[in-house]
Design an enzyme around this catalytic site. Sequence first.
Site, mmCIF file in Angstrom:
data_model
loop_
_atom_site.group_PDB
_atom_site.id
_atom_site.type_symbol
_atom_site.label_atom_id
_atom_site.label_comp_id
_atom_site.label_asym_id
_atom_site.label_seq_id
_atom_site.Cartn_x
_atom_site.Cartn_y
_atom_site.Cartn_z
ATOM 1 N N HIS A 159 0.743 -1.214 -0.089
ATOM 2 C CA HIS A 159 0.089 -0.059 0.097
ATOM 3 C C HIS A 159 1.047 1.137 -0.053
ATOM 4 O O HIS A 159 0.311 2.369 -0.215
ATOM 5 C CB HIS A 159 -0.927 0.167 1.124
ATOM 6 N N ASP A 195 -2.420 -10.661 -2.709
ATOM 7 C CA ASP A 195 -3.069 -9.872 -1.116
ATOM 8 C C ASP A 195 -4.520 -9.653 -1.514
ATOM 9 O O ASP A 195 -5.125 -9.417 -2.525
ATOM 10 C CB ASP A 195 -2.352 -8.715 -0.774
ATOM 11 N N HIS A 197 -6.393 -7.305 -0.624
ATOM 12 C CA HIS A 197 -6.623 -5.689 -0.749
ATOM 13 C C HIS A 197 -5.666 -5.471 -2.139
ATOM 14 O O HIS A 197 -4.632 -5.922 -2.246
ATOM 15 C CB HIS A 197 -5.864 -4.822 0.254
ATOM 16 N N ASP A 284 -4.231 -13.122 3.511
ATOM 17 C CA ASP A 284 -5.620 -12.389 3.916
ATOM 18 C C ASP A 284 -6.836 -12.704 2.942
ATOM 19 O O ASP A 284 -7.922 -12.355 3.220
ATOM 20 C CB ASP A 284 -5.517 -10.954 4.234
#
Length: 344
Positions: A159, A195, A197, A284
């Site tokens: 991120h 991931d 996200h 995740d």
Amino acid sequence: MRVVHSPLHARHDGGVELHRGALVPSFESPARAQFILEALQERRFPIVPPRDIPEDRLQGVHDGGFVEFLRGAWARWTAGGRDGSMLPSGFPARGLRQDHCPSGINGAMGWYTFDASTPIVAGTWDAALAAARSAMTAAALVAEGDSAAYALCRPPGHHAGRAFYGGYCYLNNAALAAQHLRDHGCARVAVLDVDYHHGNGTQEIFWERDDVLFVSLHATPESEYPYFLGYADERGAGRGEGCTLNLPLPLGTRWQEYRAALDVALAAIARHAPDALVVSLGVDTFEADPISGFRLTCSDYSRLGDHLAAAHLPTVLVQEGGYAVAEIGANVAGVLAAFADRTL
Ligand code: SP5
Ligand code: ZN
């Protein structure tokens, strides 16, 4: 497959984040790396420390002023008599100035981050630098001839962009690994981000470049973090047009649909014909993850490892998210063991 790991990750500890209207202990905890390490030691993966790579190498993907902010942030925060997690209280949204970083610590923090879930604490810089060095070391092992290497990075990185942090990420470990490969003999690199996200930081860093392909499978940003990037119509710009591919998936996604998207991702990577692959490996996507909404099971992570190995590319795997701490070791080890079996 060698595993690069530094115990310095544990210095990033004790932070809080804003979650459902309350400040709660950060989901991104030292226990995550500890459980992964134990699972990999049990399976006899060789563990090596990161190299003492000079800090100026961070500027291969990051802005110098941003790196300086991260390095000095905690000292500035505590100099003001504060001792809790350093969290922002304002951001430069539309209508506010985008051309001036305030000189004070609170304004500077809002300038450099984009959420209130990414605390800076006393040991954040030491841990983030060790994670960045771990990723670059894993890339160096692959550039020097290893067929694959895994960086047990914590805090994660995908991120974080050229000049911003957020989403538990401070320095972009995967982007630094990709840049290392570019600087050491790989003309073309692909980054595959699995991931849960969207890897908004990695996408931003390589947005206008045609030498690094960025492909991401993630939960739809319509409802999931980071909300403001990761849509299917984002394809890169300038020379980089067509070198970003986003494959957003709905909440509740299971292996069957995930696998179909993974096939699309791997086909795009094959078309790019890279010399090496960097995998942003978040787990995740697991069914029991406390902050996520996909339904991958433990055995699906071995399948993921098989599919990644089938790309037949020198590969640097970089740890990203995964917050179901009890199962995180088994899930990461599942990917790596399957990958290693297929590449022997
Ligand atoms: C590296 C990584 O996985 N970063 C994730 C950052 C997520 N940050 C906060 C997300 C807020 C999610 N709210 C949870 C809703 C629970 N249903
Ligand atoms: Zn994640």
